[in-house]
Design an enzyme around this catalytic site. Structure first.
Site, PDB file in Angstrom:
ATOM      1  N   ARG A  89       2.177  -7.809  -0.982  1.00 25.18           N
ATOM      2  CA  ARG A  89       1.928  -7.019  -2.143  1.00 25.18           C
ATOM      3  C   ARG A  89       2.166  -7.665  -3.271  1.00 25.18           C
ATOM      4  O   ARG A  89       2.017  -7.304  -4.465  1.00 25.18           O
ATOM      5  CB  ARG A  89       2.445  -5.613  -2.036  1.00 25.18           C
ATOM      6  CG  ARG A  89       1.652  -4.493  -1.885  1.00 25.18           C
ATOM      7  CD  ARG A  89       2.424  -3.375  -1.990  1.00 25.18           C
ATOM      8  NE  ARG A  89       1.537  -1.962  -1.785  1.00 25.18           N
ATOM      9  CZ  ARG A  89       1.209  -1.181  -0.881  1.00 25.18           C
ATOM     10  NH1 ARG A  89       1.351  -1.824   0.250  1.00 25.18           N
ATOM     11  NH2 ARG A  89       0.649  -0.192  -1.165  1.00 25.18           N
ATOM     12  N   ARG A 128      -5.803  13.272   0.698  1.00 24.97           N
ATOM     13  CA  ARG A 128      -4.707  13.084   1.802  1.00 24.97           C
ATOM     14  C   ARG A 128      -3.454  13.791   1.349  1.00 24.97           C
ATOM     15  O   ARG A 128      -2.896  14.374   2.111  1.00 24.97           O
ATOM     16  CB  ARG A 128      -4.430  11.657   1.850  1.00 24.97           C
ATOM     17  CG  ARG A 128      -3.412  11.373   2.919  1.00 24.97           C
ATOM     18  CD  ARG A 128      -3.208   9.849   3.303  1.00 24.97           C
ATOM     19  NE  ARG A 128      -2.908   9.163   2.313  1.00 24.97           N
ATOM     20  CZ  ARG A 128      -2.519   7.688   2.355  1.00 24.97           C
ATOM     21  NH1 ARG A 128      -3.088   7.224   3.479  1.00 24.97           N
ATOM     22  NH2 ARG A 128      -2.405   7.199   1.237  1.00 24.97           N
ATOM     23  N   ARG A 146       0.048   3.697  -9.273  1.00 23.68           N
ATOM     24  CA  ARG A 146      -0.006   2.731  -7.953  1.00 23.68           C
ATOM     25  C   ARG A 146      -1.177   1.932  -8.237  1.00 23.68           C
ATOM     26  O   ARG A 146      -1.092   0.627  -7.671  1.00 23.68           O
ATOM     27  CB  ARG A 146      -0.062   3.787  -6.668  1.00 23.68           C
ATOM     28  CG  ARG A 146       1.048   4.387  -6.331  1.00 23.68           C
ATOM     29  CD  ARG A 146       0.889   5.414  -5.389  1.00 23.68           C
ATOM     30  NE  ARG A 146       0.191   5.229  -4.233  1.00 23.68           N
ATOM     31  CZ  ARG A 146      -0.129   6.133  -3.302  1.00 23.68           C
ATOM     32  NH1 ARG A 146       0.003   7.440  -3.610  1.00 23.68           N
ATOM     33  NH2 ARG A 146      -0.708   5.758  -1.907  1.00 23.68           N
TER      34      ARG A 146
HETATM   35  P1  B4P Z   1       1.175   2.409   1.618  1.00 27.75           P
HETATM   36  O1  B4P Z   1       1.815   3.136   2.725  1.00 27.75           O
HETATM   37  O2  B4P Z   1       0.886   0.925   1.972  1.00 27.75           O
HETATM   38  O3  B4P Z   1       0.166   3.273   1.240  1.00 27.75           O
HETATM   39  P2  B4P Z   1      -1.329   3.044   0.689  1.00 27.75           P
HETATM   40  O4  B4P Z   1      -1.860   1.619   0.360  1.00 27.75           O
HETATM   41  O5  B4P Z   1      -1.369   4.198  -0.712  1.00 27.75           O
HETATM   42  O6  B4P Z   1      -2.304   3.589   1.497  1.00 27.75           O
HETATM   43  P3  B4P Z   1      -3.347   3.146   2.632  1.00 27.75           P
HETATM   44  O7  B4P Z   1      -4.132   2.119   1.962  1.00 27.75           O
HETATM   45  O8  B4P Z   1      -2.771   2.678   3.920  1.00 27.75           O
HETATM   46  O9  B4P Z   1      -4.299   4.413   2.888  1.00 27.75           O
HETATM   47  P4  B4P Z   1      -5.676   4.446   3.397  1.00 27.75           P
HETATM   48  O10 B4P Z   1      -6.437   3.766   2.548  1.00 27.75           O
HETATM   49  O11 B4P Z   1      -5.620   4.336   4.981  1.00 27.75           O
HETATM   50  O12 B4P Z   1       2.240   2.214   0.468  1.00 27.75           O
HETATM   51  C1  B4P Z   1       3.061   3.388  -0.184  1.00 27.75           C
HETATM   52  C2  B4P Z   1       4.042   2.819  -1.160  1.00 27.75           C
HETATM   53  O13 B4P Z   1       5.070   2.036  -0.440  1.00 27.75           O
HETATM   54  C3  B4P Z   1       3.771   2.021  -2.209  1.00 27.75           C
HETATM   55  O14 B4P Z   1       3.230   2.720  -3.500  1.00 27.75           O
HETATM   56  C4  B4P Z   1       5.030   1.093  -2.434  1.00 27.75           C
HETATM   57  O15 B4P Z   1       5.926   1.987  -3.389  1.00 27.75           O
HETATM   58  C5  B4P Z   1       5.720   1.083  -1.261  1.00 27.75           C
HETATM   59  N1  B4P Z   1       5.335  -0.113  -0.319  1.00 27.75           N
HETATM   60  C6  B4P Z   1       4.455  -0.280   0.640  1.00 27.75           C
HETATM   61  N2  B4P Z   1       4.376  -1.670   1.185  1.00 27.75           N
HETATM   62  C7  B4P Z   1       5.254  -2.517   0.123  1.00 27.75           C
HETATM   63  C8  B4P Z   1       5.295  -3.774  -0.168  1.00 27.75           C
HETATM   64  N3  B4P Z   1       4.827  -4.878   0.769  1.00 27.75           N
HETATM   65  N4  B4P Z   1       6.104  -4.228  -1.166  1.00 27.75           N
HETATM   66  C9  B4P Z   1       6.430  -3.186  -2.184  1.00 27.75           C
HETATM   67  N5  B4P Z   1       6.530  -1.849  -1.993  1.00 27.75           N
HETATM   68  C10 B4P Z   1       5.471  -1.431  -1.061  1.00 27.75           C
HETATM   69  O16 B4P Z   1      -6.152   6.173   3.415  1.00 27.75           O
HETATM   70  C11 B4P Z   1      -6.070   6.666   2.114  1.00 27.75           C
HETATM   71  C12 B4P Z   1      -7.221   8.049   2.437  1.00 27.75           C
HETATM   72  O17 B4P Z   1      -8.308   7.665   2.586  1.00 27.75           O
HETATM   73  C13 B4P Z   1      -6.692   8.601   3.726  1.00 27.75           C
HETATM   74  O18 B4P Z   1      -6.573  10.045   3.797  1.00 27.75           O
HETATM   75  C14 B4P Z   1      -7.889   8.471   4.740  1.00 27.75           C
HETATM   76  O19 B4P Z   1      -8.270   9.297   5.777  1.00 27.75           O
HETATM   77  C15 B4P Z   1      -8.843   8.208   3.498  1.00 27.75           C
HETATM   78  N6  B4P Z   1     -10.168   7.525   3.953  1.00 27.75           N
HETATM   79  C16 B4P Z   1      -9.973   6.137   4.616  1.00 27.75           C
HETATM   80  N7  B4P Z   1     -11.169   5.538   4.850  1.00 27.75           N
HETATM   81  C17 B4P Z   1     -12.099   6.317   4.289  1.00 27.75           C
HETATM   82  C18 B4P Z   1     -13.565   6.393   4.135  1.00 27.75           C
HETATM   83  N8  B4P Z   1     -14.185   5.365   4.732  1.00 27.75           N
HETATM   84  N9  B4P Z   1     -14.047   7.086   3.446  1.00 27.75           N
HETATM   85  C19 B4P Z   1     -13.370   8.294   3.076  1.00 27.75           C
HETATM   86  N10 B4P Z   1     -12.259   8.498   3.303  1.00 27.75           N
HETATM   87  C20 B4P Z   1     -11.339   7.458   3.511  1.00 27.75           C
END
Ligand code: B4P
Length: 191
Positions: A89, A128, A146
């Site tokens: 990231r 979500r 974010r």
């Molecule tokens: P993450 O757990 O990585 O969360 P995210 O990026 O918010 O979600 P993700 O991208 O996995 O969700 P998805 O789209 O699948 O990070 C959380 C926190 O952890 C960060 O803010 C940070 O603080 C920390 N962190 C993590 N990694 C880090 C790093 N490397 N360095 C520093 N800090 C770090 O899903 C989202 C929603 O969309 C779901 O409900 C899904 O059902 C829906 N969805 C998915 N595909 C869809 C589609 N095609 N159409 C409609 N809805 C859809």
């Protein structure tokens, strides 16, 4: 080995698509978000430190996540490859990942980046938040932060992989199965 970085802003579908990709290609899923949430649930010192950042929508410090990924790579010896979901990231994380993989005589094969418009990201995350109980999905201000942090600190990672000719953007809007097909086409072409 097939080592894929699945990239994109929060809510772009990284976690959703990773679950399908690991099944198809027999890869190990390494999601820094999932690992951090597990530490948080177990109330470890690392989890308590991470919570302070995650609750505000800020990135957890590089040294914490790089150390975590290093340990996970060591735990998984002989495998087909990895999907890195939500990591790297920052450019420092990308450099550290290259060096960790080099020690194991392997490297990143490609980065696939899911592209989704701002309003759609916010809509998905708030949705979500209603079901998952995830604190960082329930507050519109934290979600906006974010996405801001993504543009400021994470999007530059694209240039890192572009310079290595490993960056491939994919349209992340549509049905989950359609997006999965798009990702597989790119991966099959470059693996
Ligand atoms: P993450 O757990 O990585 O969360 P995210 O990026 O918010 O979600 P993700 O991208 O996995 O969700 P998805 O789209 O699948 O990070 C959380 C926190 O952890 C960060 O803010 C940070 O603080 C920390 N962190 C993590 N990694 C880090 C790093 N490397 N360095 C520093 N800090 C770090 O899903 C989202 C929603 O969309 C779901 O409900 C899904 O059902 C829906 N969805 C998915 N595909 C869809 C589609 N095609 N159409 C409609 N809805 C859809």
């Amino acid at each position: 080995m097939l080592n894929v970085v699945l990239f994109g802003p929060p809510g772009s579908g990284k976690g959703t698509q990773s679950a399908k990709l690991i099944e198809k290609y027999g890869l190990i899923h390494l999601s820094t978000g999932d690992i951090l949430r597990a530490e948080l649930a177990a109330q470890t010192e690392l989890g308590k430190e991470a919570k302070r950042y995650m609750d505000k929508g800020e990135l957890v410090p590089d040294r914490v996540v790089i150390g975590m990924i290093g340990r996970k790579l060591d735990e998984n010896g002989k495998v087909n490859g990895f999907i890195f979901d939500g990591f790297p990231r920052t450019t420092s994380q990308a450099e550290a990942l290259d060096s960790l993989l080099k020690d194991k005589n392997t490297s990143i094969t490609l980065m696939v980046a899911l592209e989704v418009p701002h309003e759609e990201l916010v809509k998905r995350l708030l949705n979500r938040g209603k079901e998952s109980g995830r604190a960082d999905d329930q507050n519109a201000e934290v979600i906006e932060n974010r996405i801001r942090v993504y543009h400021r600190e994470t999007a530059p990672v694209i240039h890192y992989y572009e310079a290595q000719h490993k960056f491939f953007p994919v349209n992340g809007v549509g049905s989950i199965d359609d997006i999965f097909q798009r990702l597989c086409e790119v991966i099959d072409k470059h693996k």
